[in-house]
Design an enzyme around this catalytic site. Structure first.
Site, mmCIF file in Angstrom:
data_model
loop_
_atom_site.group_PDB
_atom_site.id
_atom_site.type_symbol
_atom_site.label_atom_id
_atom_site.label_comp_id
_atom_site.label_asym_id
_atom_site.label_seq_id
_atom_site.Cartn_x
_atom_site.Cartn_y
_atom_site.Cartn_z
ATOM 1 N N LYS A 206 8.743 39.129 24.589
ATOM 2 C CA LYS A 206 9.281 38.372 23.458
ATOM 3 C C LYS A 206 10.097 39.323 22.593
ATOM 4 O O LYS A 206 9.580 40.318 22.076
ATOM 5 C CB LYS A 206 8.142 37.760 22.645
ATOM 6 N N LYS A 261 11.338 35.308 26.386
ATOM 7 C CA LYS A 261 11.832 34.550 25.239
ATOM 8 C C LYS A 261 12.705 35.438 24.371
ATOM 9 O O LYS A 261 12.296 36.569 24.089
ATOM 10 C CB LYS A 261 10.616 34.061 24.455
HETATM 11 C C1 PBG Z 1 5.718 32.486 16.249
HETATM 12 C C2 PBG Z 1 6.711 31.908 17.158
HETATM 13 C C3 PBG Z 1 8.114 31.970 17.031
HETATM 14 C C4 PBG Z 1 8.627 31.165 18.038
HETATM 15 C C5 PBG Z 1 7.551 30.652 18.772
HETATM 16 N N1 PBG Z 1 6.365 31.133 18.226
HETATM 17 C C6 PBG Z 1 8.978 32.587 16.003
HETATM 18 C C7 PBG Z 1 8.847 33.993 15.691
HETATM 19 O O1 PBG Z 1 8.313 34.814 16.433
HETATM 20 O O2 PBG Z 1 9.301 34.328 14.588
HETATM 21 C C8 PBG Z 1 10.098 30.910 18.222
HETATM 22 C C9 PBG Z 1 10.460 29.623 18.846
HETATM 23 C C10 PBG Z 1 11.857 29.192 18.628
HETATM 24 O O3 PBG Z 1 12.689 29.852 17.990
HETATM 25 O O4 PBG Z 1 12.166 28.108 19.125
HETATM 26 N N2 PBG Z 1 5.005 33.580 16.658
#
Ligand code: PBG
Length: 339
Positions: A206, A261
Site C-alpha cells: 500500500k 493499492k
Molecule cells: C484507510 C484506508 C484508506 C483507503 C482504504 N483504507 C486511505 C488511507 O490510507 O489514507 C483508501 C481507499 C481509496 O482511496 O479509495 N487505512
C-alpha cells in the site's frame, strides 16, 4: 501470463494479425483476459442515522448510506452477481479519540452494519478494514505519541478491532494500516478468539498515494489529518523491490490474500507480485482513480463506464484475481443489461 518465448511466425503477408480482429465473435474467442462480475468487490461508505443518503462530493455517483439504506443497496449488489462488499464508516467526530477506542466498540457503526447485512443477506461476503484512521482524532492509521505513529502499541488495538469485526459477522478482515507485524498479530488474535475461518486480505503493498484524497473526504479523516501524509508507514511510490518484501512478509505471517493499492499507477507491482508469488492477489482501484474517470465522464470527455471497464480489464491482464472498485455495481448492472 506472457509466453517466455514466442513461436516463430510467418512474416507478412502470410501472417495478418488483423485476421482475428475482423468480427466481434472472433475477437471474443481470441480474448486472452476476461473481466467477470465474480471479480468485483464494491466498497461502500456508511454513516449514522436513518434514511439518509449523502453524496460524496469528490466521488460522483457514490453516496454515504445509513444502515437501513445499505441493506437494499447490498441486495442489489448481490442480485447483480457481486460476491462481496467492503464497508467503510464515517465516524462522528465525538466518537474519535487519541486511543481509537471506538474501533473495538461492538456497537460501533461498522459492527451494526455487518450484523444487519449478515442477518438479512447471509450469502453476501463482508470485508472490513483493520486500521485506526476513521477513529483517531489525528486521522492516522495508528496510535501516536509526540508526532510519531507507534507500531507495536498499535498492533494491540488492531487485534481488538479485528476480533470485534469478526464477532459482528465480518468474513474478511483487511489490515490497511501498514504497521509492521500486523498480519501475524491479527491472525493470532483471530485464532485465539475462535475465528480460524476469518480470511485476512492484507493491504500488503500500500503506497503513500495522492489518489486517496476523495476517500479521506468520504470517511472524514481529511480534516483530521490536516495535510499530514502517511509516508512514515505507507510505501514510497518509487519502490517495487520493497513491495515484494512487504508481500513476502505478509504471506509468511499468514495472509490469505495480498493486495496492491492504488491500481492503475502500480500495474507493474501487480504483475511483479503475481509472478513472484503465484498467490491470490487483489488490487484496489482507489477513490482518486475513480474520481478522475467520473469527472472526465461528466464533462463528456470520455465514456466513463467504458474507461472504467478498460482499467478493470488492465488489472486482470496484469495478474490480479479480483478488484475493489467503486464502479462495481455500475459495471455489473451494465453487463446484465448487455446480455
Ligand atoms: C484507510 C484506508 C484508506 C483507503 C482504504 N483504507 C486511505 C488511507 O490510507 O489514507 C483508501 C481507499 C481509496 O482511496 O479509495 N487505512
Amino acid at each position: 501470463m506472457l509466453p517466455r518465448t514466442l513461436a516463430p511466425q510467418a512474416p507478412f503477408p502470410k501472417t495478418r494479425l488483423r485476421r482475428l480482429r475482423r468480427t466481434s465473435w472472433l475477437r471474443r474467442l481470441a480474448a486472452e483476459t476476461r473481466l467477470d462480475v465474480d471479480d468485483l468487490i464494491q466498497p461502500v461508505f456508511i454513516h449514522e442515522g436513518r434514511g439518509r443518503r449523502e453524496p460524496v462530493a469528490a466521488m460522483p455517483g457514490v453516496d454515504r448510506l445509513t444502515v437501513d439504506l445499505l441493506v437494499p443497496y447490498a441486495e442489489r449488489c448481490l442480485e447483480a452477481g457481486i460476491p462481496a462488499l467492503a464497508l467503510f464508516p464515517l465516524v462522528p467526530a465525538e466518537r474519535k479519540s487519541e486511543g481509537a477506542e471506538e474501533a473495538y466498540n461492538p456497537d460501533n457503526l461498522i459492527c451494526r452494519a455487518m450484523r444487519a447485512l449478515k442477518r438479512q443477506l447471509p450469502e453476501l461476503g463482508l470485508i472490513g478494514d483493520v486500521a485506526l484512521d476513521p477513529y483517531t482524532t489525528h486521522g492516522h492509521d495508528g496510535l501516536m505519541r509526540e508526532g510519531v505513529v507507534l507500531n507495536d502499541e498499535t498492533l494491540v488495538v488492531l487485534q481488538r478491532q479485528a476480533v470485534c469485526l469478526a464477532e459482528a459477522g465480518c468474513d474478511v478482515v483487511a489490515p490497511s494500516d501498514m504497521m509492521d507485524g500486523r498480519v501475524a498479530a491479527v491472525r493470532e488474535a483471530l485464532d485465539r478468539a475462535g475465528f480460524d475461518q476469518v480470511v485476512i486480505l492484507a493491504y500488503a503493498a500500500k503506497y503513500a498515494s495522492s489518489f486517496y484524497g476523495p476517500f479521506r473526504e468520504a470517511v472524514g479523516s481529511k480534516d483530521a489529518l490536516g495535510g499530514a501524509d502517511k509516508s512514515t508507514y505507507q510505501m514510497a511510490p518509487a519502490n517495487v523491490e520493497e513491495a515484494l518484501r512487504e508481500v513476502a512478509l505478509d504471506i509468511a505471517e499468514g495472509a490469505d490474500i495480498v493486495m496492491v493499492k492504488p491500481g492503475l499507477p502500480y500495474l507493474d507491482v501487480v504483475r511483479a507480485v503475481k509472478e513472484q508469488f503465484g498467490f491470490p492477489t487483489f488490487v484496489y482501484q482507489v477513490s482518486g482513480e475513480y474520481a478522475m474517470i467520473q469527472a472526465a465522464g461528466e464533462r463528456g470527455w470520455l465514456d466513463a463506464v467504458a474507461a472504467m471497464e478498460e482499467c478493470l480489464l488492465a488489472f486482470k491482464r496484469a495478474g490480479a484475481d479480483a478488484v475493489l472498485t467503486y464502479a462495481a455495481l455500475a459495471v455489473a448492472e451494465r453487463r446484465r443489461g448487455r446480455r
